[in-house]
Design an enzyme around this catalytic site. Structure first.
Site, short mmCIF file in Angstrom:
data_model
loop_
_atom_site.label_atom_id
_atom_site.label_comp_id
_atom_site.label_asym_id
_atom_site.label_seq_id
_atom_site.Cartn_x
_atom_site.Cartn_y
_atom_site.Cartn_z
CG ASN A 308 -1.98 0.95 1.39
OD1 ASN A 308 -2.46 1.31 0.08
ND2 ASN A 308 -3.57 0.55 1.74
CG HIS A 339 -5.54 -0.46 9.54
ND1 HIS A 339 -4.60 0.44 9.32
CD2 HIS A 339 -6.14 -0.71 7.97
CE1 HIS A 339 -3.97 0.57 8.38
NE2 HIS A 339 -4.83 -0.41 7.91
#
Length: 436
Positions: A308, A339
């Site tokens: 990512n 997250h």
């Protein structure tokens, strides 16, 4: 024969991204034909983002609109040097409250969360990237602060016109549900640039990415069947757990790769992937999926930088480069916070931080004491296998999220791989301390 197609469109985010694709192509075409004024381009992207948010999130879209509007108010009210911290705290507080709502639903009520609410949380996380990237750009002088060029005597229409680029950037539809982080500089340059700077030669690039997505989705069908036929972490034993670990992590990887390529396609279809007319100080659009490097590297640290990629670069800029003490640990702790702070995520990201630190010491030691090429080749092969298994372990921890699933992972034979790195970290750190 069409299992891969059903699997692909079973995911609502992919479905909405696919639905937005014709509008991205239309936007690019109108810009190439110079049929749009600058204000009309900003409005097209903003209205498209609002429509996509309502379609994908329903009433939960308000949870994305409110912080976007709040950010625009903050950056117009505060000076360049003061804008980042309040904006960061406002956005992360809002996102954390929304994540706590998910915790309440999953752990207290023990109910499955709404799909629309999960899409909203994902969009909020991406919005946090754009908000903090913009506030950092303003603080560092890369973007002219709107508060510095809007006077108190300006009319309401002038203020709204001045706020339009920022609100459009925060909610523009090609990046609303996914995609690599696009800086405000790049966004503004593409929207306000001449029609000649818009890409006319991206057809083959988009076709190649589409073929990659189809290949990944087809492979995902095969891996899904393998995982479905397996015993799972709860019923595996010894070496069988290694196969279960690898196959389940492989399924997660294929899903991420496919999503990242689709998101990248949408941004490029809208014209934001073109390097034509790029200014010297402007950041390029960094694709999230570097599949070859991720699947062949024997370095956990390199995997962390390439997984990512745009998010890794954002975390490095936002946290790692701003901290003097324990920057690596603070970066992974913040990533767990961003997250959602589920138990598996907290454990997974802390484990990843320790593994990266061990990776540095182990490979530094190996580069000094392993000299012959046959031993280097053997070392690289073993390091690759160990790296991939540790990453698979971390990935299952992060994706499992709950304590019950995490307990199964801890008690599986797969825990031996991160344990080996922890032991080597302690031994090599002690050796380095004695040498110093």
């Amino acid at each position: 024969m069409m299992d891969w197609l059903q699997l692909f469109f079973r995911d609502p985010v992919s479905l909405y991204q696919g639905a937005a694709f014709p509008f991205a192509l239309l936007f690019n075409y109108l810009c190439i034909m110079d049929s749009f004024s600058t204000q009309a381009r900003y409005l097209f992207l903003l209205v498209g983002g609002g429509a996509l948010a309502v379609a994908a999130m329903g009433a939960f879209a308000a949870l994305v609109f409110i912080p976007a509007l709040g950010t625009v108010v903050l950056i117009h009210s505060l000076g360049p040097r003061d804008v980042h911290r309040p904006t960061f705290l406002f956005q992360m507080t809002w996102q954390t409250l929304c994540h706590l709502g998910l915790h309440y639903t999953e752990y207290y009520l023990q109910e499955a969360p709404s799909t629309r609410f999960c899409i909203t949380l994902s969009s909020l996380m991406l919005l946090t990237q754009r908000v903090t990237s913009l506030s950092l750009d303003i603080r560092e002088g890369k973007v002219v602060a709107p508060s510095g060029r809007a006077g108190n005597k300006n009319s309401l229409s002038e203020r709204l016109r001045a706020a339009l680029p920022y609100l459009s950037y925060l909610l523009f539809f090609p990046a609303l549900l996914g995609g690599p982080l696009c800086s405000f500089q790049r966004f503004q340059a593409r929207v306000e640039g001449p029609s000649s700077s818009w890409s006319r030669h991206s057809f083959w690039a988009l076709t190649w990415r589409a073929l990659q997505i189809l290949g990944l989705e087809s492979l995902k069908v095969v891996v899904t069947r393998v995982v479905g036929a397996g015993a799972g972490l709860g019923g595996c034993g010894q070496l069988q757990c290694v196969f279960v670990l690898w196959s389940m992590a492989g399924l997660f990887k294929l899903t991420y790769y496919s999503h990242w390529l689709l998101d990248d396609c949408l941004l490029r279809a809208a014209g934001f992937g073109s390097e034509l007319g790029r200014s010297p100080g402007e950041e390029g659009l960094l694709p999230d999926a570097d599949i070859w490097t991720l699947e062949t590297t024997h370095r956990i640290a390199l995997f962390a930088r390439k997984w990512n990629q745009s998010t890794a670069r954002w975390l490095r800029r936002l946290v790692f480069q701003q901290r003097r003490t324990w920057p690596l640990l603070q970066t992974f702790v913040f990533s767990a916070w961003w997250h959602g702070l589920h138990p598996g995520q907290v454990f997974g990201f802390l484990c990843w931080a320790v593994m990266v630190e061990a990776d540095y010491l182990i490979h530094a030691f190996a580069s000094v004491f392993i000299s012959s090429w046959p031993m280097r080749l053997l070392y690289r092969a073993l390091a690759w296998a160990h790296t991939q298994l540790i990453i698979a372990y971390i990935m299952l921890a992060v994706e499992a999220r709950s304590l019950s699933s995490l307990w199964l992972l801890w008690n599986s034979y797969s825990s031996v791989f991160p344990t080996v790195y922890c032991i080597l970290l302690l031994l090599l750190a002690k050796r380095r301390h004695k040498c110093n």
